[in-house]
Structure formats: C-alpha cells, structure tokens
Scaffold this motif. Structure first.
Motif, PDB file in Angstrom:
ATOM      1  N   UNK A  25      42.987  53.541  37.734  1.00 25.25           N
ATOM      2  CA  UNK A  25      43.062  52.431  38.680  1.00 25.25           C
ATOM      3  C   UNK A  25      44.197  52.595  39.678  1.00 25.25           C
ATOM      4  N   UNK A  26      44.086  51.896  40.820  1.00 22.53           N
ATOM      5  CA  UNK A  26      45.188  51.940  41.795  1.00 22.53           C
ATOM      6  C   UNK A  26      46.467  51.401  41.157  1.00 22.53           C
ATOM      7  N   UNK A  27      47.608  52.037  41.390  1.00 22.52           N
ATOM      8  CA  UNK A  27      48.840  51.606  40.734  1.00 22.52           C
ATOM      9  C   UNK A  27      49.307  50.217  41.136  1.00 22.52           C
ATOM     10  N   UNK A  28      48.838  49.700  42.281  1.00 22.68           N
ATOM     11  CA  UNK A  28      49.260  48.360  42.695  1.00 22.68           C
ATOM     12  C   UNK A  28      48.261  47.273  42.282  1.00 22.68           C
ATOM     13  N   UNK A  29      47.210  47.623  41.528  1.00 21.36           N
ATOM     14  CA  UNK A  29      46.238  46.619  41.079  1.00 21.36           C
ATOM     15  C   UNK A  29      46.911  45.672  40.085  1.00 21.36           C
ATOM     16  N   UNK A  30      46.591  44.380  40.202  1.00 16.52           N
ATOM     17  CA  UNK A  30      47.075  43.395  39.237  1.00 16.52           C
ATOM     18  C   UNK A  30      46.337  43.574  37.919  1.00 16.52           C
ATOM     19  N   UNK A  31      46.904  43.047  36.841  1.00 18.78           N
ATOM     20  CA  UNK A  31      46.212  42.969  35.558  1.00 18.78           C
ATOM     21  C   UNK A  31      46.162  41.492  35.193  1.00 18.78           C
ATOM     22  N   UNK A  94      48.699  35.088  50.610  1.00 13.85           N
ATOM     23  CA  UNK A  94      48.472  36.492  50.938  1.00 13.85           C
ATOM     24  C   UNK A  94      46.999  36.807  51.137  1.00 13.85           C
ATOM     25  N   UNK A  95      46.687  38.074  51.002  1.00  9.61           N
ATOM     26  CA  UNK A  95      45.329  38.591  51.173  1.00  9.61           C
ATOM     27  C   UNK A  95      44.722  38.907  49.805  1.00  9.61           C
ATOM     28  N   UNK A  96      43.397  39.007  49.718  1.00  4.87           N
ATOM     29  CA  UNK A  96      42.784  39.429  48.454  1.00  4.87           C
ATOM     30  C   UNK A  96      43.328  40.793  48.028  1.00  4.87           C
ATOM     31  N   UNK A  97      43.380  40.993  46.716  1.00  6.74           N
ATOM     32  CA  UNK A  97      43.912  42.229  46.151  1.00  6.74           C
ATOM     33  C   UNK A  97      43.049  42.634  44.959  1.00  6.74           C
ATOM     34  N   UNK A  98      43.034  43.921  44.667  1.00  5.63           N
ATOM     35  CA  UNK A  98      42.293  44.421  43.513  1.00  5.63           C
ATOM     36  C   UNK A  98      43.006  44.002  42.235  1.00  5.63           C
ATOM     37  N   UNK A  99      42.205  43.670  41.221  1.00  5.09           N
ATOM     38  CA  UNK A  99      42.769  43.289  39.927  1.00  5.09           C
ATOM     39  C   UNK A  99      41.862  43.782  38.807  1.00  5.09           C
ATOM     40  N   UNK A 100      42.472  44.250  37.750  1.00  4.12           N
ATOM     41  CA  UNK A 100      41.747  44.547  36.519  1.00  4.12           C
ATOM     42  C   UNK A 100      41.703  43.243  35.736  1.00  4.12           C
ATOM     43  N   UNK A 101      40.505  42.714  35.503  1.00  4.66           N
ATOM     44  CA  UNK A 101      40.351  41.459  34.781  1.00  4.66           C
ATOM     45  C   UNK A 101      39.838  41.771  33.379  1.00  4.66           C
ATOM     46  N   UNK A 102      40.635  41.398  32.390  1.00  2.00           N
ATOM     47  CA  UNK A 102      40.263  41.575  30.987  1.00  2.00           C
ATOM     48  C   UNK A 102      39.736  40.244  30.470  1.00  2.00           C
ATOM     49  N   UNK A 103      38.535  40.253  29.965  1.00  2.00           N
ATOM     50  CA  UNK A 103      37.928  39.018  29.449  1.00  2.00           C
ATOM     51  C   UNK A 103      37.922  39.054  27.932  1.00  2.00           C
ATOM     52  N   UNK A 104      38.139  37.870  27.360  1.00  2.00           N
ATOM     53  CA  UNK A 104      38.189  37.777  25.904  1.00  2.00           C
ATOM     54  C   UNK A 104      36.785  37.758  25.323  1.00  2.00           C
ATOM     55  N   UNK A 105      36.710  38.166  24.085  1.00  2.00           N
ATOM     56  CA  UNK A 105      35.457  38.100  23.333  1.00  2.00           C
ATOM     57  C   UNK A 105      35.015  36.637  23.206  1.00  2.00           C
ATOM     58  N   UNK A 106      33.742  36.396  23.368  1.00  2.00           N
ATOM     59  CA  UNK A 106      33.180  35.070  23.120  1.00  2.00           C
ATOM     60  C   UNK A 106      32.289  35.204  21.900  1.00  2.00           C
ATOM     61  N   UNK A 107      32.653  34.511  20.847  1.00  2.00           N
ATOM     62  CA  UNK A 107      31.879  34.571  19.600  1.00  2.00           C
ATOM     63  C   UNK A 107      30.738  33.578  19.657  1.00  2.00           C
ATOM     64  N   UNK A 108      29.730  33.796  18.847  1.00  2.00           N
ATOM     65  CA  UNK A 108      28.576  32.900  18.817  1.00  2.00           C
ATOM     66  C   UNK A 108      29.018  31.476  18.478  1.00  2.00           C
ATOM     67  N   UNK A 109      30.007  31.315  17.593  1.00  2.00           N
ATOM     68  CA  UNK A 109      30.442  29.965  17.228  1.00  2.00           C
ATOM     69  C   UNK A 109      31.293  29.318  18.305  1.00  2.00           C
ATOM     70  N   UNK A 110      31.720  30.066  19.357  1.00  2.00           N
ATOM     71  CA  UNK A 110      32.457  29.486  20.485  1.00  2.00           C
ATOM     72  C   UNK A 110      31.542  28.663  21.375  1.00  2.00           C
ATOM     73  N   UNK A 111      30.250  28.937  21.329  1.00  2.00           N
ATOM     74  CA  UNK A 111      29.318  28.307  22.248  1.00  2.00           C
ATOM     75  C   UNK A 111      28.676  27.043  21.673  1.00  2.00           C
ATOM     76  N   UNK A 112      29.120  26.574  20.525  1.00  2.00           N
ATOM     77  CA  UNK A 112      28.520  25.396  19.917  1.00  2.00           C
ATOM     78  C   UNK A 112      29.026  24.134  20.544  1.00  2.00           C
TER      79      UNK A 112
END
Length: 112
Positions: A25-31, A94-112
C-alpha cells in the motif's frame, strides 16, 4: 484510485500477513477500523478505498466517510438517518485520501 474504486484484500489474521498487506500500500494511506460497542473481533475484510474526513460530527460517529456519503452528510442528508440531533452540518476536512479499512467479523448471532 478514483473515489469509487475499492481494492479488496484477503483479511490478515497474523502480524506477518498484515505486514505483507501493508507493504503493498501507499505509505501515506490511513489505516481505519470500523467498530461496534466493545471487545475484540477478528478482521473479516481489508479494503483500500477513498475516504473524506469530516468535522463537527457527534462523538459517537467516526470522522471519516466514503466521499459519496460525506457529500450527503455536508448537504444535510445524513446516510445514517437515525441521527436526529439538531446542530450544524459537518464540514469537509482536506481532500479525500486513500485508506486501508479493516472491518470486524460479524457473527451470525450479531444479526439477531
């Protein structure tokens, strides 16, 4: 990368896998991470996308949105329509910037 482009990667499950991903990834990308309540979850996806920082948002909302969602928010058409607090509209930072977006696991019981 344009505002609409998103690049998906296999979700890293170890430090070594995360390092290999970051090396691509680009070194200036957000996480960034998404979150919900408390505790910890494995990463279910890793996506490189454009984000726009916003100011003037309630403290329980993240500071960054996809540029199209940010556009609606500054126009007063918040994508999360359940927000009913009156107040000033958010502003772009500022302006839009590239970001690495990490999403958490969604378990089946999270959707109840």
């Amino acid at each position: 990368m344009t505002g609409a482009e998103r690049a998906g990667f296999p979700p890293p499950t170890t430090v070594a896998e995360l390092r290999r991903l970051l090396d691509q990834l680009p070194p200036d990308a957000l996480v960034l991470v998404d979150g919900y309540e408390a505790a910890y979850s494995p990463i279910s996806s890793a996506t490189l996308t454009q984000v726009q920082e916003l100011s003037g948002r309630p403290s329980y909302l993240g500071r960054f949105e996809h540029p199209s969602d940010a556009e609606r928010a500054v126009a007063g058409e918040d994508a999360a329509g359940w927000i009913t607090e009156p107040g000033p509209l958010p502003q772009r930072v500022g302006e839009p910037i590239a970001a690495l977006v990490l999403r958490r696991e969604v378990r089946a019981d999270d959707e109840q």
